[in-house]
Design a protein around this motif. Structure first.
Motif, mmCIF file in Angstrom:
data_model
loop_
_atom_site.group_PDB
_atom_site.id
_atom_site.type_symbol
_atom_site.label_atom_id
_atom_site.label_comp_id
_atom_site.label_asym_id
_atom_site.label_seq_id
_atom_site.Cartn_x
_atom_site.Cartn_y
_atom_site.Cartn_z
ATOM 1 N N LYS A 275 4.152 2.227 5.337
ATOM 2 C CA LYS A 275 2.842 3.293 5.847
ATOM 3 C C LYS A 275 3.431 4.141 5.254
ATOM 4 O O LYS A 275 4.505 4.977 5.095
ATOM 5 N N VAL A 276 2.390 5.122 4.449
ATOM 6 C CA VAL A 276 3.058 6.165 3.330
ATOM 7 C C VAL A 276 1.999 6.924 3.925
ATOM 8 O O VAL A 276 0.119 6.820 3.632
ATOM 9 N N LEU A 277 2.179 8.235 4.579
ATOM 10 C CA LEU A 277 0.591 9.281 5.057
ATOM 11 C C LEU A 277 0.306 10.376 3.979
ATOM 12 O O LEU A 277 1.768 11.140 3.936
ATOM 13 N N CYS B 188 0.636 10.069 -3.464
ATOM 14 C CA CYS B 188 1.863 9.536 -3.313
ATOM 15 C C CYS B 188 2.369 8.366 -2.972
ATOM 16 O O CYS B 188 2.076 7.515 -2.634
ATOM 17 N N ALA B 189 3.544 8.251 -3.445
ATOM 18 C CA ALA B 189 3.876 6.830 -3.458
ATOM 19 C C ALA B 189 5.905 7.035 -2.962
ATOM 20 O O ALA B 189 6.648 8.251 -3.377
ATOM 21 N N TYR C 184 5.222 1.786 -2.241
ATOM 22 C CA TYR C 184 4.172 1.715 -1.543
ATOM 23 C C TYR C 184 3.365 3.192 -1.374
ATOM 24 O O TYR C 184 4.062 4.294 -1.081
ATOM 25 N N PHE C 185 2.177 3.144 -1.193
ATOM 26 C CA PHE C 185 1.314 4.307 -2.187
ATOM 27 C C PHE C 185 0.495 4.564 -0.391
ATOM 28 O O PHE C 185 0.508 4.177 0.257
ATOM 29 N N GLY D 266 -4.829 3.912 -0.651
ATOM 30 C CA GLY D 266 -3.949 3.682 -1.513
ATOM 31 C C GLY D 266 -3.825 2.745 -2.340
ATOM 32 O O GLY D 266 -4.214 1.042 -2.178
ATOM 33 N N LEU D 267 -2.179 2.135 -3.322
ATOM 34 C CA LEU D 267 -2.790 1.113 -3.680
ATOM 35 C C LEU D 267 -1.811 -0.670 -2.809
ATOM 36 O O LEU D 267 -1.519 0.424 -1.820
#
Lengths: 114, 112
Positions: free
Chosen positions: A3-5, A92-93, A104-105, B43-44
């Motif tokens: 996961k991206v926060l 952001c990714a 990962y976004f 998000g994607l």
């Protein structure tokens, strides 16, 4: 999955002010990206960042934009000063490898410039 | 210059029907191709990707895509859609110089 926060989820500011968008990428990822999506429009690449440096940037990445990731903390996008046309959702990714690796976004930060 | 075209801005299908979302690209080299899905306020998420090998690639949730070099296409397919597949789908090309190009997206609506 990984996961991206993104913090904050929403931001409203007056034109001319500075804003910093924060991204907490996947912990072992090495490449970081910012994208801009104006409501109802295409996702557009802004910049990618690796090893403390901007690797590639698009024409949308204006001089008022800057990115950094000090000491492995948040990956930030700073806009100073902001303009009305900066209103958008910023995603952001991150990826472990280069851009061709799976990115990962995060869920995005909705920025409204008044 | 690289480009990605998704000719259908909106697609509406009934639940249980088959689906094809079209993607055409323009790139002189060998592209890295991706399909991402974007659910509302999220998000994607990656569905699948292709670089080489078998031109038909399998992805998550029953999605697959077929690469065609002769047609410069990378169409996404699903045999039977579910209402939860309603979302926006993006075809993405990444060049071997790390340039990322998104298609304009196709909004899929699945009717119950």
């Amino acid at each position: 999955g990984p996961k991206v926060l993104q913090i904050p989820s929403h931001q409203i500011i007056d034109m001319g002010q500075m804003v910093t968008l924060n991204c907490d990428p996947v912990s072992n990822h090495l490449y970081f990206y910012w994208y801009k999506q104006i409501l109802g429009q295409q996702m557009e690449f802004l910049v990618n960042f690796y090893n403390g440096k901007v690797m590639e940037k698009s024409k949308l990445f204006k001089d008022q934009f800057s990115v950094e990731r000090p000491d492995g903390s948040y990956f930030t996008l700073k806009i100073q000063p902001t303009a009305l046309e900066d209103s958008a959702v910023y995603f952001c990714a991150s990826s472990f490898g280069r851009a061709q690796d799976t990115q990962y976004f995060g869920p995005g930060t909705r920025l409204l410039v008044l | 210059a690289q480009s990605v075209t998704q000719p259908d801005a909106r697609v509406t299908v009934s639940e249980g029907a088959s689906l094809q979302l079209r993607c055409k690209y323009s790139y002189s080299g060998t592209p890295y191709l991706f399909w991402y899905v974007q659910y509302p306020r999220q998000g994607l998420q990656l569905l699948l990707k292709y670089y080489s090998g078998d031109p038909v690639v399998q992805g998550v949730n029953g999605f697959e895509a077929e690469f065609s070099k002769s047609n410069s296409s990378f169409h996404l397919r699903k045999a039977s859609v579910h209402w939860s597949d309603s979302a926006v789908y993006f075809c993405v090309l990444i060049s071997n110089t790390n340039k990322v190009v998104f298609g304009t997206g196709t909004r899929l609506q699945v009717l119950p």
